[in-house]
Write a protein that holds these residues in place. Structure first.
Motif, short mmCIF file in Angstrom:
data_model
loop_
_atom_site.label_atom_id
_atom_site.label_comp_id
_atom_site.label_asym_id
_atom_site.label_seq_id
_atom_site.Cartn_x
_atom_site.Cartn_y
_atom_site.Cartn_z
N LEU A 126 110.07 14.32 20.32
CA LEU A 126 110.07 13.37 21.42
C LEU A 126 111.13 12.37 21.05
O LEU A 126 111.59 12.02 21.99
N ALA A 127 110.96 11.43 19.94
CA ALA A 127 112.02 10.68 19.58
C ALA A 127 113.22 11.03 19.58
O ALA A 127 114.22 10.32 20.17
N ASP A 128 113.57 12.14 18.93
CA ASP A 128 115.05 12.59 19.23
C ASP A 128 115.64 12.71 20.56
O ASP A 128 116.63 12.45 20.79
N GLY A 129 114.49 13.28 21.23
CA GLY A 129 114.86 13.63 22.86
C GLY A 129 115.33 12.19 23.30
O GLY A 129 116.10 12.10 24.34
N LEU A 130 114.31 11.31 23.40
CA LEU A 130 114.39 10.07 24.13
C LEU A 130 115.65 9.12 23.48
O LEU A 130 116.22 8.69 24.42
N SER A 166 108.77 16.57 45.64
CA SER A 166 109.60 17.15 46.68
C SER A 166 110.15 18.68 46.12
O SER A 166 111.04 19.12 46.84
N GLY A 167 109.67 19.08 45.26
CA GLY A 167 110.26 20.56 44.85
C GLY A 167 111.46 20.44 44.11
O GLY A 167 111.88 21.65 43.48
N VAL A 168 111.88 19.36 43.49
CA VAL A 168 113.37 19.28 42.75
C VAL A 168 113.12 17.91 41.75
O VAL A 168 112.45 16.91 42.07
N PHE A 169 113.47 18.20 40.59
CA PHE A 169 113.60 17.12 39.78
C PHE A 169 114.99 16.15 39.90
O PHE A 169 115.79 16.65 40.19
N SER A 170 114.69 14.84 39.79
CA SER A 170 115.92 14.04 39.46
C SER A 170 116.51 14.28 38.09
O SER A 170 115.96 15.16 37.37
N GLU A 171 117.87 14.10 37.83
CA GLU A 171 118.18 14.23 36.76
C GLU A 171 117.42 13.60 35.53
O GLU A 171 117.22 14.07 34.45
N ARG A 172 117.00 12.13 35.81
CA ARG A 172 116.10 11.73 34.71
C ARG A 172 114.73 12.36 34.57
O ARG A 172 114.38 12.61 33.39
N GLN A 173 114.34 12.62 35.55
CA GLN A 173 112.93 13.51 35.41
C GLN A 173 113.16 14.76 34.84
O GLN A 173 112.26 15.14 33.72
N ARG A 174 114.26 15.61 34.89
CA ARG A 174 114.46 16.69 34.22
C ARG A 174 114.56 16.60 32.84
O ARG A 174 114.29 17.41 31.93
N GLN A 175 115.55 15.41 32.54
CA GLN A 175 115.86 15.11 31.06
C GLN A 175 114.73 14.82 30.29
O GLN A 175 114.22 15.64 29.12
N VAL A 176 113.82 14.27 30.86
CA VAL A 176 112.26 13.80 30.11
C VAL A 176 111.53 15.08 30.35
O VAL A 176 111.05 15.26 29.00
N TYR A 177 111.41 15.87 31.34
CA TYR A 177 110.72 16.92 31.33
C TYR A 177 111.02 18.04 30.21
O TYR A 177 110.21 18.63 29.61
N ASP A 178 112.45 18.40 30.14
CA ASP A 178 112.95 19.13 29.22
C ASP A 178 112.71 18.93 27.81
O ASP A 178 112.29 19.44 26.89
N ARG A 208 118.44 10.79 22.44
CA ARG A 208 119.48 11.45 22.95
C ARG A 208 119.89 11.21 24.38
O ARG A 208 120.82 10.99 24.89
N ILE A 209 118.44 10.95 25.33
CA ILE A 209 118.89 10.64 26.55
C ILE A 209 118.95 9.09 26.94
O ILE A 209 119.07 8.70 28.05
N GLY A 210 118.93 8.36 25.80
CA GLY A 210 119.36 6.85 25.94
C GLY A 210 118.01 5.86 26.15
O GLY A 210 118.05 4.77 26.60
N VAL A 211 116.82 6.48 26.08
CA VAL A 211 115.64 5.50 26.50
C VAL A 211 115.47 4.79 25.17
O VAL A 211 114.76 3.75 25.28
N MET A 212 115.47 5.28 23.95
CA MET A 212 115.21 4.60 22.69
C MET A 212 116.50 4.70 21.94
O MET A 212 117.36 5.38 21.91
N THR A 213 116.57 3.52 20.99
CA THR A 213 117.45 3.49 19.90
C THR A 213 116.85 3.76 18.51
O THR A 213 117.84 3.83 17.58
N SER A 214 115.75 4.01 18.34
CA SER A 214 115.17 4.23 17.13
C SER A 214 113.61 4.79 17.09
O SER A 214 112.96 4.83 18.18
N PRO A 215 113.38 5.65 16.12
CA PRO A 215 112.25 6.34 16.47
C PRO A 215 111.02 5.61 16.18
O PRO A 215 109.94 5.79 16.86
#
Length: 189
Positions: free
Chosen positions: A90-94, A48-60, A96-103
């Motif tokens: 990747l682990a630190d980022g995930l 759609s030409g814009v990222f959702s908030e989640r998409q942008r977090q993962v993309y970054d 940070r955004i709440g996808v994972m709790t451990s590496p």
């Protein structure tokens, strides 16, 4: 290979029978050959030409892994070192955004290596575990994250020449940072 939405969480999705929808991301993994030498790049775009908030977090997170891993490239560095750098980011980022709790959970979301050799074949021969980078080698750097529960698959891949004192990103002209991707999309829509 082209995959949108949940299909982009499949590493090498090849069915190509679904229509991408507004709100989805589309992942392109493209190869080309010139005078018998191969290139291999990946980019991910919001349909759609814009990222959702989640998409942008993962993309970054993926973009940060691409840029920081690429910055390490110089003679004497190993693929193992590059992969460990990407995995840490990747682990630190995930986390940070709440996808994972451990590496230790990273293999659920990142299930390939950070790159491969390029040459006469797209995945050219070479021992990625035991070889140190040397000037003249061409490699890919391709971190990715695949979050099936969010229908998000993102991979960014550049082709990189190892030089005498560092590296040269051969695919630098192709937008990779999220803001650059969005600006490019405004101009092509």
């Amino acid at each position: 290979m082209v995959a949108g939405g949940a299909r982009a969480t499949v590493l090498h999705y090849i069915e190509n029978q679904a229509v991408v929808q507004e709100g989805e991301l589309v992942l392109f993994d493209l190869g080309a050959a010139y005078q018998h030498y191969c290139a291999d790049i990946s980019r991910t775009f919001p349909v759609s030409g814009v990222f959702s908030e989640r998409q942008r977090q993962v993309y970054d997170v993926v973009c940060q892994a691409l840029e920081e891993t690429t910055a390490m490239i110089k003679p004497g560095v190993s693929f193992t070192e590059l992969n460990e750098c990407a995995k840490t980011i990747l682990a630190d980022g995930l986390m940070r955004i709440g996808v994972m709790t451990s590496p230790e959970q990273l293999p659920t979301y990142y299930y390939h290596s950070v790159g491969h050799f390029l040459g006469l074949d797209t995945h050219d021969v070479g021992d990625r575990k035991g070889t140190l980078l040397e000037p003249g080698m061409v490699i890919t750097v391709e971190p990715g994250l695949y979050i099936a529960e969010w229908d998000i698959g993102i991979r960014l891949e550049d082709d990189v020449l190892v030089t005498g004192d560092g590296h040269d990103v051969l695919s630098m002209a192709i937008p990779r940072r999220a803001d650059d991707v969005l600006e490019w999309m405004k101009n092509v829509r």
